[in-house]
Design an enzyme around this catalytic site. Sequence first.
Site, PDB file in Angstrom:
ATOM      1  N   THR A   1       6.286  -1.195  -8.498  1.00  0.00           N
ATOM      2  CA  THR A   1       5.198  -0.194  -8.628  1.00  0.00           C
ATOM      3  C   THR A   1       4.236  -1.186  -9.176  1.00  0.00           C
ATOM      4  O   THR A   1       4.476  -2.260 -10.174  1.00  0.00           O
ATOM      5  CB  THR A   1       5.750   0.680  -9.594  1.00  0.00           C
ATOM      6  OG1 THR A   1       4.511   1.375 -10.077  1.00  0.00           O
ATOM      7  CG2 THR A   1       6.593   0.169 -10.981  1.00  0.00           C
ATOM      8  N   GLY A   2       3.018  -1.219  -9.035  1.00  0.00           N
ATOM      9  CA  GLY A   2       1.918  -1.858  -9.504  1.00  0.00           C
ATOM     10  C   GLY A   2       0.892  -2.037  -8.526  1.00  0.00           C
ATOM     11  O   GLY A   2       0.756  -1.356  -7.415  1.00  0.00           O
TER      12      GLY A   2
ATOM     13  N   GLY B   1      -0.086  -3.224  -5.415  1.00  0.00           N
ATOM     14  CA  GLY B   1       0.786  -3.628  -3.981  1.00  0.00           C
ATOM     15  C   GLY B   1       0.273  -4.755  -3.547  1.00  0.00           C
ATOM     16  O   GLY B   1       1.230  -5.379  -3.079  1.00  0.00           O
TER      17      GLY B   1
ATOM     18  N   ARG C   1      -5.539   2.203   3.742  1.00  0.00           N
ATOM     19  CA  ARG C   1      -5.078   1.247   2.947  1.00  0.00           C
ATOM     20  C   ARG C   1      -3.524   1.456   2.930  1.00  0.00           C
ATOM     21  O   ARG C   1      -3.213   2.322   2.390  1.00  0.00           O
ATOM     22  CB  ARG C   1      -5.518   1.145   1.723  1.00  0.00           C
ATOM     23  CG  ARG C   1      -4.921   0.089   0.643  1.00  0.00           C
ATOM     24  CD  ARG C   1      -3.910   0.527  -0.228  1.00  0.00           C
ATOM     25  NE  ARG C   1      -3.814  -0.384  -1.374  1.00  0.00           N
ATOM     26  CZ  ARG C   1      -2.603  -0.109  -2.060  1.00  0.00           C
ATOM     27  NH1 ARG C   1      -1.984   1.034  -2.297  1.00  0.00           N
ATOM     28  NH2 ARG C   1      -2.402  -0.987  -2.961  1.00  0.00           N
ATOM     29  N   VAL C   2      -2.698   0.232   2.874  1.00  0.00           N
ATOM     30  CA  VAL C   2      -1.152   0.322   2.880  1.00  0.00           C
ATOM     31  C   VAL C   2      -0.929  -0.800   1.863  1.00  0.00           C
ATOM     32  O   VAL C   2      -1.205  -1.868   1.731  1.00  0.00           O
ATOM     33  CB  VAL C   2      -0.519   0.294   4.234  1.00  0.00           C
ATOM     34  CG1 VAL C   2       1.025   0.389   3.962  1.00  0.00           C
ATOM     35  CG2 VAL C   2      -0.875   1.266   5.336  1.00  0.00           C
ATOM     36  N   GLY C   3      -0.101  -0.218   1.016  1.00  0.00           N
ATOM     37  CA  GLY C   3       0.223  -0.899  -0.167  1.00  0.00           C
ATOM     38  C   GLY C   3       1.915  -1.552   0.153  1.00  0.00           C
ATOM     39  O   GLY C   3       2.163  -1.737   1.271  1.00  0.00           O
ATOM     40  N   ASP C   4       2.368  -1.789  -1.167  1.00  0.00           N
ATOM     41  CA  ASP C   4       3.778  -2.697  -0.784  1.00  0.00           C
ATOM     42  C   ASP C   4       4.880  -1.696  -0.728  1.00  0.00           C
ATOM     43  O   ASP C   4       5.735  -2.071   0.000  1.00  0.00           O
ATOM     44  CB  ASP C   4       4.011  -3.615  -1.986  1.00  0.00           C
ATOM     45  CG  ASP C   4       4.000  -2.859  -3.321  1.00  0.00           C
ATOM     46  OD1 ASP C   4       3.179  -1.822  -3.463  1.00  0.00           O
ATOM     47  OD2 ASP C   4       5.072  -2.752  -4.046  1.00  0.00           O
TER      48      ASP C   4
ATOM     49  N   THR D   1       3.778   5.380  -8.586  1.00  0.00           N
ATOM     50  CA  THR D   1       4.744   5.002  -7.670  1.00  0.00           C
ATOM     51  C   THR D   1       6.002   5.542  -7.925  1.00  0.00           C
ATOM     52  O   THR D   1       6.269   5.241  -9.280  1.00  0.00           O
ATOM     53  CB  THR D   1       4.808   3.664  -7.240  1.00  0.00           C
ATOM     54  OG1 THR D   1       3.521   3.462  -6.522  1.00  0.00           O
ATOM     55  CG2 THR D   1       5.657   3.498  -6.125  1.00  0.00           C
TER      56      THR D   1
END
Lengths: 341, 341
Positions: A258-259, A261, A235-238, A207
């Site tokens: 970043t990581g 999410g 899928r949606v992350g942070d 990211t």
Amino acid sequence: MRLSSCLALAAVLALAGTAAPLARPITLPPPRAAGDFVLVMHGGAGSYTDASPERLEPARAALTQALEAGRDILARGGSSLDAVEAAQRIMEDSGAFDAGRGAYYTREGVPEMDAAIMDGRTLAAGAVASVQHIAHPISLARMVMERTKHVLLVGAGAEEFARSQGVALVSPYYFFNERRWKSFQERQAAEEKPKASAMPAGEIYGTTGALALDKAGNLAAATTTGGTTYKMPGRVGDSPLIGAGTYANNESCAVSGTGVGEYFIRNVVAADICARVKYLHQPLEQAADDVVMKELVEQHGDGGVIALDRAGHVATPFNTHGMMHGVVRADGKITIETFKP
Amino acid sequence: MRLSSCLALAAVLALAGTAAPLARPITLPPPRAAGDFVLVMHGGAGSYTDASPERLEPARAALTQALEAGRDILARGGSSLDAVEAAQRIMEDSGAFDAGRGAYYTREGVPEMDAAIMDGRTLAAGAVASVQHIAHPISLARMVMERTKHVLLVGAGAEEFARSQGVALVSPYYFFNERRWKSFQERQAAEEKPKASAMPAGEIYGTTGALALDKAGNLAAATTTGGTTYKMPGRVGDSPLIGAGTYANNESCAVSGTGVGEYFIRNVVAADICARVKYLHQPLEQAADDVVMKELVEQHGDGGVIALDRAGHVATPFNTHGMMHGVVRADGKITIETFKP
């Protein structure tokens, strides 16, 4: 695809017009010497153990170029929003990070990308998630912020909006990237074997994020990502979620994460760091450290953040092996680090 | 629709297994008399000026039934998670709120629904957004929480996940609702006229939310919505976003929001209320009031929240004309209000 929508959208956008005015421009005096500015960026936390010089050098070169582009905008008095968008576009173009041309592929073998941008002066924000045919998700996020009343558009609806704004939808081949394709094929083969390891060693959450403080004293934040390799479609992350992976507020701070999410979402990481600054009056570095090195570590939530406040303080904690990140200030000198000193 | 995905998904889900264990069960002692429990719900903030008895009565009846169902689960020692899910399913079934069978239609004339659920004990969370064929989005959100490593799935990917879990995808006609269809047609006709009013008078943001505190002292939150009438396809509001429209944390509080979602996202409303409780040690009511009646009002952000803490305190501020909401405690008595006293 929904066929009926483009005309309807165009008609409605004409009515919807620009975003509703936000009645909250924060006009605190800049607490720094006039002429100061800061740009902080990251290119992803993760395990850099497998990262060869051939792999890291293009990433360092792209990050340098992005920092230069943002620096030049800030140096001539440009806004923090313009700086973070321009810098992120270079990261998206580079193919060296998990964003744009370097985005990981989902289980379906195509990228699904997310991005968010936020203006710390007004709290205006824009984001897109799960877009497949957008060359510069960060610029589409900015269009959502500036040309609609909405904050977050996802999937086909976001792409229809892009088309209505004259943004060309690009082919999946635009995102062809030999390393991502190889990684996809390896993962696909591994998934077919029983008891395959779910997570390859040495994965970098590539990211990319950018935070800026401009000469006028305004903060902005931007994050853009392709998510995780071989992720579940949808899928949606942070990253595109305001307060989770992206946040900017002149009253407290700006953060890009970043990581993994999911941990950033559950802990509302970006907003929590800024809440500690605002309500507990913690120094930025302590607030960011407490969240990333204590709260996330307790939960085994791998990752890191960059954080920036209006006094120009910068924090870059990460609980992973490395996190490529860089800083440039008014003296123009670019510093890039990947590991802890 | 992506045809290749279902088999791949099923295979991968077998490997991905259940959600990653969260290393953070919060086990504070319950600060109330043993045997106490609380369930608080809302059925949407907005202008109830046009709301006739024929319109409000079915809503009150559904809300009563939902409160009864959740109360019965809590009374027999069930979990707050089970209570909020069961209560929300009744709201989704009722057709009287902007959720499930009562969801508003987008510009394409179909519902696109969002939902989120969160466990205050572990911070586990699950959410879905922009799903079109799911009868009970709140239960799909819970499946995301309990059966994947993810928090948020959107669009077609979320529906593929549903199918892989044996959830039937329902026809658009399942969501046929005479009032929503009429509202869609009126809005469509208005949009075709130049200078049409963008927002009809008397709109109720009929999002529904539920918060529970169970006998074990654990908080949970759930929100389910169809968004706004005639919304842009792909638009996602605050409801499925953890920290914006839905949040639960045993260390601070639980919140569910209703209103113009974009303001709730930019202000990370649910997490901010809980941050004020946690960091400023504000009483719940003051924290909720300061955010809804000051911060949001300053920005012209219409809406309201319900909030609940582990001591059983309840706050229900709204800056709109009304917000239908109800409370039930261990004495079993149900109270429903729509306007300020």
